[in-house]
Design a protein around this motif. Structure first.
Motif, PDB file in Angstrom:
ATOM      1  N   ARG A  40      49.739  58.699  52.720  1.00 11.19           N
ATOM      2  CA  ARG A  40      48.402  57.539  53.895  1.00 11.19           C
ATOM      3  C   ARG A  40      47.033  57.293  53.480  1.00 11.19           C
ATOM      4  O   ARG A  40      46.622  56.356  53.707  1.00 11.19           O
ATOM      5  N   CYS A  41      46.648  58.015  52.385  1.00 13.56           N
ATOM      6  CA  CYS A  41      45.099  57.737  51.527  1.00 13.56           C
ATOM      7  C   CYS A  41      45.175  57.367  51.018  1.00 13.56           C
ATOM      8  O   CYS A  41      45.113  55.684  50.672  1.00 13.56           O
ATOM      9  N   ASN A  42      46.496  57.223  49.918  1.00 15.23           N
ATOM     10  CA  ASN A  42      46.761  55.882  48.835  1.00 15.23           C
ATOM     11  C   ASN A  42      47.286  54.498  49.311  1.00 15.23           C
ATOM     12  O   ASN A  42      46.207  53.395  49.298  1.00 15.23           O
ATOM     13  N   ALA A  43      47.523  54.336  50.557  1.00 11.54           N
ATOM     14  CA  ALA A  43      48.342  53.232  51.535  1.00 11.54           C
ATOM     15  C   ALA A  43      46.836  52.536  51.605  1.00 11.54           C
ATOM     16  O   ALA A  43      46.261  51.359  52.354  1.00 11.54           O
ATOM     17  N   LEU A  44      45.615  53.535  52.608  1.00 12.90           N
ATOM     18  CA  LEU A  44      44.598  53.059  53.281  1.00 12.90           C
ATOM     19  C   LEU A  44      43.003  52.435  51.829  1.00 12.90           C
ATOM     20  O   LEU A  44      42.411  51.540  52.386  1.00 12.90           O
ATOM     21  N   LEU A  45      43.124  53.290  50.793  1.00 15.57           N
ATOM     22  CA  LEU A  45      42.186  53.393  49.693  1.00 15.57           C
ATOM     23  C   LEU A  45      43.085  50.956  49.432  1.00 15.57           C
ATOM     24  O   LEU A  45      42.514  50.894  48.405  1.00 15.57           O
ATOM     25  N   ALA A  46      44.341  51.231  49.377  1.00 21.18           N
ATOM     26  CA  ALA A  46      44.926  49.725  48.784  1.00 21.18           C
ATOM     27  C   ALA A  46      44.297  48.553  49.542  1.00 21.18           C
ATOM     28  O   ALA A  46      44.222  47.928  49.248  1.00 21.18           O
ATOM     29  N   GLU A  47      44.641  49.089  50.876  1.00  8.28           N
ATOM     30  CA  GLU A  47      43.739  48.231  52.223  1.00  8.28           C
ATOM     31  C   GLU A  47      42.063  48.229  51.764  1.00  8.28           C
ATOM     32  O   GLU A  47      41.810  47.007  51.572  1.00  8.28           O
ATOM     33  N   ARG A  48      41.695  49.059  51.726  1.00  9.21           N
ATOM     34  CA  ARG A  48      39.899  49.076  51.347  1.00  9.21           C
ATOM     35  C   ARG A  48      40.098  47.853  50.163  1.00  9.21           C
ATOM     36  O   ARG A  48      39.059  47.260  49.628  1.00  9.21           O
ATOM     37  N   GLU A  49      40.671  48.242  49.143  1.00  4.80           N
ATOM     38  CA  GLU A  49      40.371  47.511  47.983  1.00  4.80           C
ATOM     39  C   GLU A  49      40.160  46.056  47.924  1.00  4.80           C
ATOM     40  O   GLU A  49      39.906  45.235  47.305  1.00  4.80           O
ATOM     41  N   ARG A  50      41.379  45.629  48.785  1.00  4.66           N
ATOM     42  CA  ARG A  50      41.447  44.419  49.274  1.00  4.66           C
ATOM     43  C   ARG A  50      40.710  43.701  50.323  1.00  4.66           C
ATOM     44  O   ARG A  50      39.417  42.972  49.826  1.00  4.66           O
ATOM     45  N   ALA A  51      39.911  44.393  51.233  1.00  6.01           N
ATOM     46  CA  ALA A  51      38.699  44.000  51.661  1.00  6.01           C
ATOM     47  C   ALA A  51      37.581  44.199  50.796  1.00  6.01           C
ATOM     48  O   ALA A  51      37.325  43.700  50.902  1.00  6.01           O
ATOM     49  N   LEU A  52      37.772  44.730  49.874  1.00  7.36           N
ATOM     50  CA  LEU A  52      36.269  44.998  48.893  1.00  7.36           C
ATOM     51  C   LEU A  52      36.169  43.379  48.006  1.00  7.36           C
ATOM     52  O   LEU A  52      35.150  42.978  47.993  1.00  7.36           O
ATOM     53  N   HIS A  53      37.801  42.680  48.335  1.00  6.34           N
ATOM     54  CA  HIS A  53      37.630  41.683  47.103  1.00  6.34           C
ATOM     55  C   HIS A  53      37.539  40.240  47.818  1.00  6.34           C
ATOM     56  O   HIS A  53      36.575  39.203  47.502  1.00  6.34           O
ATOM     57  N   ARG A  54      37.732  40.845  49.260  1.00  2.00           N
ATOM     58  CA  ARG A  54      37.758  39.851  50.393  1.00  2.00           C
ATOM     59  C   ARG A  54      36.358  39.960  50.667  1.00  2.00           C
ATOM     60  O   ARG A  54      35.557  38.592  51.353  1.00  2.00           O
TER      61      ARG A  54
END
Length: 235
Positions: free
Chosen positions: A179-193
């Protein structure tokens, strides 16, 4: 916000007052430049956004220019109001620490605060177990914050007391849950956006799951923190 014995930390008078005349003035200057440009560009039928230029060029001089300048100054005044609403205010009391922005507040009992420290442009509050209670954008003077917190016995730190514990997240960390890894991946996309609101919401969710996150040049670094069944103050 808090009791009469609290110490209030707010922006200095210049930082508080200057946007109220600098931003309307900037708006007026932009309005005048737009008016001058519109009077020229409206004659160039091939130029795009002709509807906008025709609107800006409406009216004879000097009334037309005065209307555009006044409207842009009012817009600048609106931005000044938004800036005032978004400015962080801190109240430090013997029993409670309050961080307020606009109509929202974060309240923490003195016993719930383990450390307060600046991190770049942020002010961070940790609990006694090292968990991140809140991270707020802050332009208040660090010396004033430090003195107010020390006056009431709060543990101020000049830097992150857990700075040596962070590890870079590189796409998948086996020490973290799926779950944490999935949220970090989602957050990385948000940072790049550059979706800062989404990234901040995901940071809070990760903190609740025991992963404290900080950013450096759009790279995410994490450390282990306490898992909180109660997510604590929000706002």
């Amino acid at each position: 916000m808090a009791g009469a014995s609290s110490t209030e930390v707010t922006a200095g008078s210049w930082a508080t007052r200057s946007p109220w005349f600098l931003l309307p003035l900037l708006g007026a200057v932009i309005g005048l430049l737009l008016r001058i440009a519109a009077l020229w560009l409206v004659e160039l039928r091939w130029a795009p956004f002709q509807g906008v230029f025709e609107l800006l060029a409406t009216g004879a001089e000097p009334v037309g220019s005065a209307v555009v300048v006044a409207c842009c100054a009012v817009v600048g005044l609106g931005f000044a109001g938004l800036r005032a609403q978004e400015r962080l205010r801190v109240s430090v009391g013997p029993e409670e620490l309050v961080l307020a922005r606009g109509t929202g507040e974060h309240r923490f009992a003195r016993t719930a605060v383990g450390a307060v420290y600046p991190d770049g442009t942020d002010l961070v509050v940790l609990d006694p177990d090292g968990g991140e209670l809140t991270r707020q954008r802050c332009d208040l003077a660090r010396a004033r914050l430090r003195d107010a917190l020390a006056e009431h016995g709060y543990p101020w730190r000049d830097r992150d007391p857990h700075s040596g514990e962070y590890r870079e997240w590189t796409g998948d960390s086996p020490e973290l849950s799926l779950r944490c890894n999935a949220l970090l991946a989602e957050r990385e996309r948000a940072l790049h956006r550059r979706s800062t609101g989404e990234a901040e919401s995901l940071r809070r969710r990760l903190a609740e799951l025991g992963a404290v996150v900080r950013d450096e040049n759009k790279r995410q670094f994490w450390r282990t923190g306490p898992v909180r069944s109660d997510p604590g103050p929000t706002g």
